[in-house]
Design an enzyme around this catalytic site. Structure first.
Site, PDB file in Angstrom:
ATOM      1  N   LYS A  14      39.371  66.868  -4.049  1.00  0.00           N
ATOM      2  CA  LYS A  14      40.672  67.478  -3.811  1.00  0.00           C
ATOM      3  C   LYS A  14      41.660  66.469  -3.223  1.00  0.00           C
ATOM      4  CE  LYS A  14      43.599  70.871  -3.546  1.00  0.00           C
ATOM      5  NZ  LYS A  14      44.212  71.375  -4.782  1.00  0.00           N
ATOM      6  N   CYS A  70      35.489  63.539   1.059  1.00  0.00           N
ATOM      7  CA  CYS A  70      34.308  63.943   1.802  1.00  0.00           C
ATOM      8  C   CYS A  70      34.717  64.842   2.967  1.00  0.00           C
ATOM      9  CB  CYS A  70      33.575  62.729   2.353  1.00  0.00           C
ATOM     10  SG  CYS A  70      33.196  61.473   1.123  1.00  0.00           S
TER      11      CYS A  70
END
Length: 607
Positions: free
Chosen positions: A602, A2
């Site tokens: 990621k 996030c």
């Protein structure tokens, strides 16, 4: 994972908050939201899906105000809906949260018993209610934060805004990164320096357990005991240009093409050209005394560690254990006192790997980290920091970070062999010479991009693809399969070539492409035998090899990809290029979201 950004300013902040979220899109997300304070009210705008949807909401219903927080969410608790999107708010408090609150169920039950109602399914919303409850019973905002943080178990980075304090923001971190940015008459919070790059280069990295109060001029930082502490202001070096694609269609494509440059930059930090020797950063332990090496990583970084296992055992004759970080602690590994634990992570914030680091440190291991972010949590806790110098990697599917990790690990393995007296000076010169050849070989591999793009439509219709490799090419088979899965959504598996007949051969038919990674050399003939087994069962072969390998075994393949002739030491770096490009071009043909594939983040900052 996030993304968090917060701004305290004298000017409207909504547009800059959205720009900050845009710079963090590479982390992966499935909803987004903005919250500002305006005229004594909390103003919230949220949207499911891409950031473009939030921009559309703001165009219809703006969020005025000179202070605000914003968030991109990757769903953990609760579906990716607007109701579950951050910021979460009560009448008094708004929060954004990265991480997982492990005891949220008991906290939620306690709050529900006290009459509080919830509008989302998330674990994060309990934080807003806990803080709001304290404020409503008389705590100041600072007291409320001080009292609530110790009640939270798990991992969190938090940005908190209070309706009653329209010129203050609060931040806190435990297990998830958060930085403070210093501007001119404005201050910032962000998940990383890249999010703040166009706003400021002056950054303070919060330490584990820190929390902070910022206004337009100052930051007051407290440690986990609530005591005031000073943390240094540093220059971030992050560039806003790092999140621009330039003339490339996708970030992943750009990052694949950056590999000759960034691998060269990385090798320059570990090799001395003047005397062809390996030179590592200074450290306070005797590398020659290391008797066992434990490598821990996740995903692509784990495959880099698998390749490195061959190097460490062959060069330095050090036994190597390798584990995926999410399993490591839970099998209660036997760690020999004084061993070297080598943790590999692109971000340096991967939750499982960071937890493994701390477990190793508690069990008497020397800690080495191979990271792409030298200011990350792992970097700050290491005895030996080995940065990769890949630069920001925006595409979720790792490419240049992987090859730079391999470059660092090869240099470390050679250095260990030299220090142990197992590599002669002539052998060291030879190893350095071959490593220095890597950037040119990577360029030669990239020259076959058009050929790989042309063959991608042969793979695109497949539902299943197998990758095969022997020796240090086996981890590349795993990495090739992972890349294809990540961005094209085709089911793919990697296997050691010799293991194909022990199960996977049952999958072979004329609808299953089999990608074989096989430079010519001592193991090539055995791999050719495995190829014949595939061919005999109607399998569709794709051979990645050098000219000699293609001459011997390329006939009858549906496609071949020629690589330059290279020394076996650097073959894993060079052969990374075709497996990356094949996945990339298949994904382009399929029309998937190459840079932000579904469901992926990621940096995985939760367990």
């Amino acid at each position: 994972m996030c993304g968090i950004i917060g701004i305290v300013s004298e000017e409207a902040v909504a547009d800059r908050l959205v720009d900050g979220l845009r710079r963090m899109e590479y982390r992966g997300y499935d909803s987004a939201g903005v919250c500002t304070l305006s005229d004594g009210a909390i103003v919230r705008r949220r949207a499911e899906g891409r950031l473009l949807n939030l921009v559309g909401v703001l165009e219809v219903d703006p969020a005025p105000g000179a202070i605000g927080i914003a968030h991109t969410r990757w769903a953990t608790h609760g579906a990716p809906t607007a109701a579950n999107a951050h910021p979460h708010a009560t009448g008094e408090v708004a929060i954004v949260h990265n991480g997982i609150i492990e005891n949220f169920k008991e906290l939620r039950a306690e709050l529900a018993d006290a009459g509080r109602t919830f509008e989302s399914e998330t674990d994060s919303e309990v934080v807003a209610h806990l803080i709001s409850q304290r404020v409503e019973t008389g705590d100041s905002p600072e007291e409320a934060v001080r009292n609530v943080l110790p009640r939270l178990r798990g991992a969190f980075a938090l940005a908190i805004a209070f309706r009653s304090q329209p010129d203050l923001l609060f931040g806190a971190r435990l297990g998830s990164p958060l930085v403070v940015g210093h501007g001119e008459s404005e201050m910032f919070l962000g998940s990383d320096a890249l999010a703040l790059a166009p706003l400021t280069q002056k950054i303070t990295y919060l330490e584990e357990g820190d929390w902070v109060v910022i206004d337009r001029e100052h930051a007051r930082i407290f440690d986990e005991r609530g005591e005031s502490v000073d943390r240094p202001v540093q220059s971030s070096g992050a560039s806003a240009a790092a999140v621009e694609k330039g003339n490339y269609r996708h970030f992943m494509q750009k990052e694949i093409y950056e590999q000759p440059t960034v691998v060269a930059q990385t090798l320059c930090s570990y090799l001395r050209r003047d005397d062809n020797s390996v030179a590592l950063p200074q450290f306070d332990f005797d590398v020659a005394a290391i008797r066992r090496l434990t490598i821990v990583a996740c995903g692509t970084s784990f495959y880099a560690g698998m390749v490195a296992k061959y190097w460490f055992e062959n060069f330095a004759r050090v036994p190597v254990d390798i584990d995926v970080a999410s399993e490591f602690r839970y099998r209660e590994p036997v760690l020999e006192e004084g061993g070297l634990a080598l943790l590999i992570s692109q971000s340096g914030e991967t939750a499982d790997t960071l937890a493994a680091l701390r477990h190793c440190k508690a069990n008497g291991q020397v800690i080495g980290v191979v990271v792409n972010v030298p200011t990350s949590s792992m970097a700050r806790e290491a005895d030996l920091l080995l940065p990769t110098h890949a630069g920001p990697e925006i595409g979720v599917a790792s490419t240049k970070a992987f090859t730079c990790q391999l470059a660092v690990l090869a240099a470390l393995a050679a250095h260990m062999a030299v220090k142990k007296g197992l590599m002669t000076r002539d052998e060291e010169i030879d190893v350095v010479r071959h490593l220095l050849e890597t950037p040119a070989a990577l360029n030669a591999a990239l020259a076959h991009d058009d050929d790989i793009a042309a063959m991608a439509p042969l793979i695109t219709p497949a539902r299943d693809v197998l990758y095969l490799g022997r020796g240090q090419d086996f981890p590349l088979a795993l990495e090739g399969a992972l890349k294809l899965k990540e961005i094209s959504y085709i089911h793919a598996e990697g296997y050691a070539s010799g293991e194909m007949k022990d199960g996977p051969i049952a999958l072979i038919d004329d609808g299953v492409p089999v990608v074989v990674i096989a430079p010519s050399g001592p193991l090539f003939e055995k791999t050719v035998s495995n190829m014949e087994e595939v061919r005999a069962r109607g399998g569709q072969l794709v051979l990645i090899s050098d000219a000699e390998g293609l001459k011997q075994a390329g006939e009858g393949c549906i496609a071949t990809i020629e690589m330059p002739v290279v020394h076996p030491l650097i073959a894993p770096l060079v052969y990374s290029i075709p497996v990356q490009l094949l996945a990339y071009h298949v994904a382009v043909v399929k029309g998937t979201d190459v840079d932000q594939p579904r469901n992926l983040a990621k940096s995985v900052t939760v367990e």
